[in-house]
Design an enzyme around this catalytic site. Structure first.
Site, PDB file in Angstrom:
ATOM      1  CE  LYS A  25      62.007  19.739  29.551  1.00  0.00           C
ATOM      2  NZ  LYS A  25      60.616  19.963  29.159  1.00  0.00           N
ATOM      3  NE  ARG A  30      59.661  15.567  19.343  1.00  0.00           N
ATOM      4  CZ  ARG A  30      59.488  16.591  20.189  1.00  0.00           C
ATOM      5  NH1 ARG A  30      59.748  16.433  21.476  1.00  0.00           N
ATOM      6  NH2 ARG A  30      59.055  17.752  19.747  1.00  0.00           N
ATOM      7  N   GLY A  99      54.270  21.267  28.414  1.00  0.00           N
ATOM      8  CA  GLY A  99      53.741  21.783  27.154  1.00  0.00           C
ATOM      9  C   GLY A  99      53.950  20.832  25.991  1.00  0.00           C
ATOM     10  NE  ARG A 127      53.989  27.238  27.549  1.00  0.00           N
ATOM     11  CZ  ARG A 127      54.984  26.368  27.445  1.00  0.00           C
ATOM     12  NH1 ARG A 127      55.220  25.522  28.439  1.00  0.00           N
ATOM     13  NH2 ARG A 127      55.729  26.323  26.373  1.00  0.00           N
ATOM     14  CD  GLN A 178      56.054  22.482  22.659  1.00  0.00           C
ATOM     15  OE1 GLN A 178      55.032  23.145  22.764  1.00  0.00           O
ATOM     16  NE2 GLN A 178      56.858  22.269  23.681  1.00  0.00           N
ATOM     17  CG  ASP A 326      63.966  24.966  25.407  1.00  0.00           C
ATOM     18  OD1 ASP A 326      63.037  25.785  25.549  1.00  0.00           O
ATOM     19  OD2 ASP A 326      63.781  23.809  24.996  1.00  0.00           O
ATOM     20  CE  LYS A 353      59.924  28.424  24.635  1.00  0.00           C
ATOM     21  NZ  LYS A 353      59.747  27.076  24.014  1.00  0.00           N
ATOM     22  NE  ARG A 357      61.808  29.702  30.380  1.00  0.00           N
ATOM     23  CZ  ARG A 357      61.763  28.500  29.807  1.00  0.00           C
ATOM     24  NH1 ARG A 357      62.180  28.345  28.561  1.00  0.00           N
ATOM     25  NH2 ARG A 357      61.316  27.460  30.483  1.00  0.00           N
ATOM     26  NE  ARG A 403      64.352  24.958  29.155  1.00  0.00           N
ATOM     27  CZ  ARG A 403      64.890  23.737  29.219  1.00  0.00           C
ATOM     28  NH1 ARG A 403      66.061  23.572  29.807  1.00  0.00           N
ATOM     29  NH2 ARG A 403      64.265  22.698  28.706  1.00  0.00           N
TER      30      ARG A 403
END
Length: 444
Positions: A25, A30, A99, A127, A178, A326, A353, A357, A403
């Site tokens: 993803k 992009r 995000g 976030r 990012q 991730d 995140k 997490r 996740r």
């Protein structure tokens, strides 16, 4: 909402077979963005139809870019209109919970000749965005985020006003693909050269995709330069290799479930994303990689074969974290099933995140009998897990995080007894077919 139930080792023999993962993803985002910013048709193949990537498609539809999905062929055609071909949206743009879409789009919209406003879902609205907003302001972008009372950061929604962007040389303070990517997107609209220096090398999907679309980009180690105001050129087609972050759950499961052997086909082998594989190999995992070539892929890719093996504890250093951020949740599961102590150093980025997490994974692992603790050293946070080679089924919370939920499913399948996960719908954010893929590989 009914809980997702998994009966562990007593009802499962092994993980066996082959699996083709949905497209990565991060790469797909992009491809959509650059496809929209060049002229003509770009076909994105092996398109991952998850919530995040669909959100990116919808954003560009709102900005006047036509796209056509072919579900049978698993592809999307993007009809781009050039760097300045976007149209002013009729109302604020809602980006749901993606995000990557949000931060990269801040860079794109900073260079437009119309104002805009970006809104987000509940989780994404919590976030932090200042890490992107601040350097964009150095480029003369006019951005205004929401500053909560007492907070030192800014959050969605963010308003973007018309501005003439200027080139900068910027040393990025926090390792973030990012942030880097948002600045490079803005750099496309700069009459001059944007220069970026990373503290450590982060995933380079944006740089590779920009090169594929004939942008004026040069990369030397941690130094990146982009000559802006140059039209992008569509390659015609882009193939998205399988998502290694999605593959990670199955790779760990095949490693820890006795008698397992599985192959994962055409997975992205980007060097900046191989931290998870390297960490597992240090833990003793039996992983073999066979490269596969594709002329329309911006990324190296290959088939990954995994056989089960007893894992041992290892140390994952702070400088490795950007290459496996991730995959950290499921690596924590692997550590719980390993023998001995595993230490993950400098994991504080997990706090910001989709959920915290660090908390979600430590709470879940503790409920299953894992021995783990959090060690704080100033601003740095380390996680220590003492692996016992086994876990016990329990009632777990996903914390509405994809996740965390998928990692809990892996832990439950390898644990003894019954595991219940309160919500698996959240996996649709990145991997809608996750549970079906599990069923296709797990033998009972």
């Amino acid at each position: 909402m009914r809980p997702f139930r998994i009966r562990g080792l007593s009802g499962i023999r092994a993980v066996k077979g082959k699996l083709t993962l949905p497209g990565d993803k991060s790469i797909a985002h992009r491809a959509i963005i650059l496809g929209a910013l060049c002229r003509g048709r770009t076909v994105v193949r092996n398109f991952p139809a998850n919530k995040d990537c669909l959100a990116t498609l919808e954003v560009f539809r709102r900005l006047g870019i036509k796209s056509v999905r072919d579900s049978k062929r698993n592809c999307v055609s993007i009809y781009g209109k050039g760097l300045f071909g976007l149209k002013k949206p009729e109302s604020p743009i809602f980006i749901e919970e993606s995000g990557t879409t949000y931060r990269l789009l801040l860079g794109v919209l900073s260079g437009q000749d119309f104002p805009s406003k970006l809104c987000a879902g509940r989780s994404l609205s919590r976030r932090p965005m200042l890490r992107v907003i601040a350097p964009l302001r150095r480029m003369s972008a006019r951005l205004a985020g929401c500053a909560c009372r007492g907070a030192k950061d800014e959050y969605p929604p963010v308003s973007v006003k018309v501005a003439s962007l200027k080139p900068i040389t910027y040393r990025i303070p926090v390792a973030s693909a990012q942030v880097k990517s948002a600045l490079l997107m803005a750099g496309l609209y700069v009459n001059g050269v944007t220069r970026l220096i990373e503290p450590v090398k982060t995933r380079d999907h944006t740089e590779k995709m920009l090169e594929f679309f004939k942008a004026g980009i040069k990369v030397k180690g941690r130094n990146i330069s982009l000559k802006g105001a140059k039209p992008l050129v569509s390659p015609g087609e882009v193939f998205i290799p399988g998502d290694i972050s999605s593959a990670a759950f199955f790779i760990v499961l095949a490693s820890i479930l006795p008698g397992s052997r599985a192959m994962f086909e055409k997975v992205s082998l980007n060097p900046s994303r191989m931290g998870m594989i390297k960490a597992l190999k240090r833990m003793g995992a039996d992983i073999k990689i066979s490269p596969v070539k594709c002329r329309y892929s911006t990324e190296p890719m290959g088939n990954i074969t995994v056989k089960s093996r007893v894992l041992k504890g290892a140390v994952v250093k702070k400088e490795e974290i950007p290459s496996l951020i991730d995959e950290l949740p499921v690596l924590m599961v692997a550590a719980a099933f390993a023998r001995g102590k595993t230490v993950f150093t400098g994991v504080e980025e997990l706090r910001v995140k989709e959920t915290d997490r660090i908390n979600s994974m430590l709470v879940g692992l503790k409920a299953m009998g894992a021995v783990s603790r959090l060690v704080k050293k100033g601003r740095r946070e380390d996680i220590v897990i003492i692996g016992k080679g086994c876990l016990t089924g329990a009632r777990l919370k996903s914390f509405s995080d994809h996740r965390t939920a998928m990692s809990a499913a892996v832990a439950g399948l390898a644990a003894s007894g019954l595991t219940e996960i309160d919500d698996m719908n959240c996996v649709n954010k990145s991997f809608p077919g996750f549970t079906a893929a599990l069923r296709s590989l797990v033998t009972g």
